[in-house]
Design an enzyme around this catalytic site. Structure first.
Site, short mmCIF file in Angstrom:
data_model
loop_
_atom_site.label_atom_id
_atom_site.label_comp_id
_atom_site.label_asym_id
_atom_site.label_seq_id
_atom_site.Cartn_x
_atom_site.Cartn_y
_atom_site.Cartn_z
CD GLU A 1 -3.34 -0.49 1.96
OE1 GLU A 1 -4.50 -0.82 1.70
OE2 GLU A 1 -2.97 -0.20 3.11
CG ASP B 1 -16.41 -6.30 10.20
OD1 ASP B 1 -15.95 -6.63 9.10
OD2 ASP B 1 -16.40 -5.12 10.62
CG ASP C 1 -4.30 -6.08 7.34
OD1 ASP C 1 -3.56 -6.60 6.48
OD2 ASP C 1 -5.05 -5.11 7.11
CB SER D 1 -9.62 -10.23 14.40
OG SER D 1 -9.67 -10.77 13.10
CB ALA E 1 -15.25 -7.75 17.70
CB SER F 1 -12.25 -6.63 15.45
OG SER F 1 -11.30 -6.81 14.41
#
Ligand code: ADP
Length: 312
Positions: free
Chosen positions: A144, A253, A259, A291, A294, A300
């Site tokens: 990125e 979610d 990541d 993760s 949440a 999360s």
């Protein structure tokens, strides 16, 4: 904490997520009333760094923010998360990276990312962090930021005997071949594996085939994350694909799960280096699976206290 104590260095991106929830995505020229808005801290590099930090790694982030309110808030976020900010700089020449996200009631989204200041991180910034990069235990990079800067960071680490994790995300069809030879662990998801190999990665068998091709390009180990199916790995010691499943959990979610996985892997490589990579991947699966239970991305990510002792 001084830079010499840092165990995990992440060279990568920061993005402010501006999330609007609306009944539907607007068409060109249309205005739609949404029902919820929130701002979150994101960007693949920062997410991975924060996850490693929450697990107890002494982390440093090498990144560029804008001289704006989002940049100032992000800097504070790193401090709150215990991340060393000696190599976080701010520029007046571009805005802090931002992702404008609209999510409709069906969970579909439309996203505009403006990388902004992330693209101004350069080799001079790496030089300022060279002591931390060369004395860390693990260096982590993604795509990125400007790819040449990621590659340079990987090479600096490698030249100093620091173990490297390269996460080729967001997906790119073409990669400089040196990315492979500079990666101790090349960690990608199914769609990245698909784009890099041209294989349709629809199941574990195809993921295994793609992983073997990626391995043959010169990395030491390859991990392909498979969402709800966990992950798969191959290494130069054993090129037979090994599937590492993850337990079934109620997913709320899955944003940023990859990541969380990479950040956890960096923690284990830095702090339990003698553990077999397969076991590190199994534990990283477990952390990423927490993760997804949440909402949000960094919000999360579990910290060490919230996880079973056996993981450490
Ligand atoms: P990305 O976020 O890059 O698309 P994946 O979807 O492959 O990455 O997810 C990364 C990791 O997160 C997986 O390897 C797994 O450990 C965990 N994970 C993702 N989705 C789930 C899920 N529904 N249930 C349990 N674990 C999950």
């Amino acid at each position: 904490m001084s830079s010499a104590d840092v165990t995990v260095v992440v060279v990568g991106s920061c993005m402010t997520d501006l999330v609007s929830q609306a009944p539907r995505l607007p068409k060109a020229g249309e205005t739609v009333h949404g029902h919820k808005f929130f701002i979150g801290f994101g960007g693949k590099g920062a997410n991975q760094c924060v996850q490693a930090s929450r697990l107890g790694a002494k982390t440093a982030m090498v990144c560029k923010l804008g001289q704006d309110v989002f940049g100032n808030n992000y800097l504070q976020n790193f401090k709150d998360q215990g991340v060393t900010t000696d190599f976080v700089s701010q520029t007046g020449e571009a805005a802090t990276g931002a992702a404008s996200i609209i999510v409709n009631d069906q969970g579909e989204n439309a996203i505009v990312i403006v990388a902004g200041a992330n693209l101004l991180l350069d080799v001079e910034d790496l030089k300022k962090a060279s002591l931390a990069i060369s004395t860390a235990r693990v260096l982590v990079c993604q795509l990125e930021i400007t790819p040449a800067v990621s590659l340079q960071a990987l090479k600096m680490a490698r030249n100093s005997g620091v173990r490297t994790i390269f996460n080729p995300a967001p997906a790119a069809a073409e990669l400089d071949p040196e990315f492979y030879s500079s990666s101790d662990v090349f960690c990608c998801n199914e769609s990245e594996a698909e784009l890099l190999t041209g294989f349709e990665v629809t199941d574990e068998e195809m993921a295994g085939k793609a992983a073997v091709v990626l391995l043959s390009r010169g990395c030491h180990s390859v991990i392909v994350t498979l969402g709800v199916k966990g992950c798969l790995m191959v290494s130069v010691q054993d090129a037979t694909p090994k599937h590492i499943p993850v337990g079934s959990v109620p997913a709320v979610d899955t944003t940023g799960a990859g990541d969380s996985f990479v950040g956890a892997l960096a923690f284990f490589m830095a702090h339990v280096p003698d553990l077999p990579l397969e076991e590190m991947a199994r534990r990283s699966n477990q952390i990423a699976a927490v993760s997804v239970q949440a909402a949000g991305t960094q919000t999360s990510y579990p910290s060490r206290d919230a996880l079973p002792h056996e993981l450490f």
